[in-house]
Design an enzyme around this catalytic site. Sequence first.
Site, short mmCIF file in Angstrom:
data_model
loop_
_atom_site.label_atom_id
_atom_site.label_comp_id
_atom_site.label_asym_id
_atom_site.label_seq_id
_atom_site.Cartn_x
_atom_site.Cartn_y
_atom_site.Cartn_z
N ARG A 63 -10.58 -2.76 8.65
CA ARG A 63 -9.26 -3.08 8.19
C ARG A 63 -8.67 -4.36 9.21
O ARG A 63 -8.11 -5.24 9.09
CB ARG A 63 -8.10 -2.22 8.24
N ASP A 67 -8.07 -3.27 -0.37
CA ASP A 67 -8.80 -2.22 -0.80
C ASP A 67 -10.18 -1.67 0.00
O ASP A 67 -10.79 -2.77 0.26
CB ASP A 67 -9.38 -2.53 -2.33
N ASP A 77 -12.09 9.55 8.57
CA ASP A 77 -12.28 9.45 10.10
C ASP A 77 -12.95 10.44 11.12
O ASP A 77 -13.64 10.40 11.86
CB ASP A 77 -10.88 9.09 10.76
N ASN A 109 -0.41 4.15 0.98
CA ASN A 109 -1.22 4.81 1.83
C ASN A 109 -0.56 4.82 3.37
O ASN A 109 -0.51 3.74 3.69
CB ASN A 109 -2.57 4.64 1.90
N GLY A 127 -8.19 10.04 6.21
CA GLY A 127 -9.27 9.95 5.49
C GLY A 127 -10.46 10.42 6.15
O GLY A 127 -10.65 11.42 6.54
N LYS A 178 -9.13 1.93 17.46
CA LYS A 178 -9.77 1.94 16.19
C LYS A 178 -9.37 0.47 15.41
O LYS A 178 -10.34 0.06 14.73
CB LYS A 178 -8.97 3.00 15.07
N THR A 219 0.94 -1.22 0.24
CA THR A 219 0.13 0.02 -0.17
C THR A 219 0.80 1.16 0.02
O THR A 219 1.85 1.08 0.58
CB THR A 219 -1.07 0.35 1.02
N GLY A 275 -1.37 6.18 6.22
CA GLY A 275 -2.22 5.86 7.26
C GLY A 275 -2.56 4.18 7.40
O GLY A 275 -2.41 3.56 8.53
N LYS A 276 -3.01 3.81 6.21
CA LYS A 276 -2.95 2.28 6.15
C LYS A 276 -1.66 1.65 6.70
O LYS A 276 -1.85 0.63 7.52
CB LYS A 276 -3.17 1.80 4.63
P1 ITT Z 1 -3.56 1.85 -1.79
O1 ITT Z 1 -4.29 1.53 -2.97
O2 ITT Z 1 -1.99 2.33 -2.10
O3 ITT Z 1 -3.67 0.92 -0.67
P2 ITT Z 1 -5.28 4.28 -1.41
O4 ITT Z 1 -5.73 5.13 -0.26
O5 ITT Z 1 -5.47 4.72 -2.75
O6 ITT Z 1 -3.88 3.40 -1.17
P3 ITT Z 1 -7.96 2.57 -1.46
O7 ITT Z 1 -7.99 2.84 -3.15
O8 ITT Z 1 -8.28 1.20 -0.98
O9 ITT Z 1 -6.34 2.93 -1.27
O10 ITT Z 1 -8.68 3.75 -0.99
C1 ITT Z 1 -9.09 3.86 0.31
C2 ITT Z 1 -9.67 5.00 0.50
O11 ITT Z 1 -10.95 4.86 1.34
C3 ITT Z 1 -8.63 5.75 1.54
O12 ITT Z 1 -7.91 6.74 0.78
C4 ITT Z 1 -9.58 6.77 2.38
O13 ITT Z 1 -10.14 7.91 1.74
C5 ITT Z 1 -10.87 5.80 2.49
N1 ITT Z 1 -10.46 4.74 3.82
C6 ITT Z 1 -10.42 3.48 3.69
N2 ITT Z 1 -9.91 2.99 5.05
C7 ITT Z 1 -10.35 4.24 5.84
C8 ITT Z 1 -10.21 4.45 7.48
O14 ITT Z 1 -9.77 3.56 8.05
N3 ITT Z 1 -10.29 5.60 7.79
C9 ITT Z 1 -10.77 6.62 6.82
N4 ITT Z 1 -10.84 6.52 5.78
C10 ITT Z 1 -10.71 5.36 4.84
#
Ligand code: ITT
Length: 198
Positions: A186, A68, A160, A11, A158, A180, A9, A13-14
């Site tokens: 997740r 995702d 949250d 992201n 995101g 969380k 990933t 935060g993830k």
């Molecule tokens: P990767 O594909 O590289 O993993 P990404 O952010 O593009 O990163 P996604 O396509 O899965 O990933 O999009 C997930 C989006 O959903 C994320 O950017 C947030 O806007 C929202 N999201 C998912 N989980 C969240 C969480 O735990 N808290 C807040 N927003 C979340």
Amino acid sequence: MVRKILVATTNLGKRREILSILKEYEVEVLFPEEDLKVEEGSCGFLENAYLKAKAYYEAYKIPTLAEDSGLVVPSLEGYPGIYSSRFYNLEWGGREEPKEGKDRANINKLLRLMEGKQDRRAYYVAFAVLFVEYGGLWSEGRCYGTILQEPVGEGGFGYDPVFQPEGFQKSMAQLSMEEKNLISHRGKALRRIMQMLK
Ligand code: ITT
């Protein structure tokens, strides 16, 4: 036996949350050195998680975990859904300038579209895929709640600050990461995958 897992990933935060969720398992967590451009599919969360995991597995040949995720709001026909990360830039519902960053622009658009809506129910969903040489595993996790009128709290990422999980009088951004992860989409999806691995 899987001892190392590459977490695919971009992201941050993830990444932070996944590191913390996987801490209780005996696996070494690695992150890729470079971000691959992975085309999304048209079939939704599971396909996108699969495509990300497969692309990184093929590049690194290490068991690879990708997920995702997104926020689903039934009174907005399921949007932001698979478009959650770039909702602000989607024509549907009108574009929002990312003046204060993408997360804030996504939240502004969501709150604008929710104005006057009685039904503020929403849920987060995550599909996780673990891709290994001999096959793969997948799981789904959900976290139900409602959309607040205004952003509150500094934690998480995101959406949250505007998501209030069921059973709490706080936004997701007011919970500690450990709190969380216990209730999040997740956390649930990843713990299920790790259970299956055992
Ligand atoms: P990767 O594909 O590289 O993993 P990404 O952010 O593009 O990163 P996604 O396509 O899965 O990933 O999009 C997930 C989006 O959903 C994320 O950017 C947030 O806007 C929202 N999201 C998912 N989980 C969240 C969480 O735990 N808290 C807040 N927003 C979340």
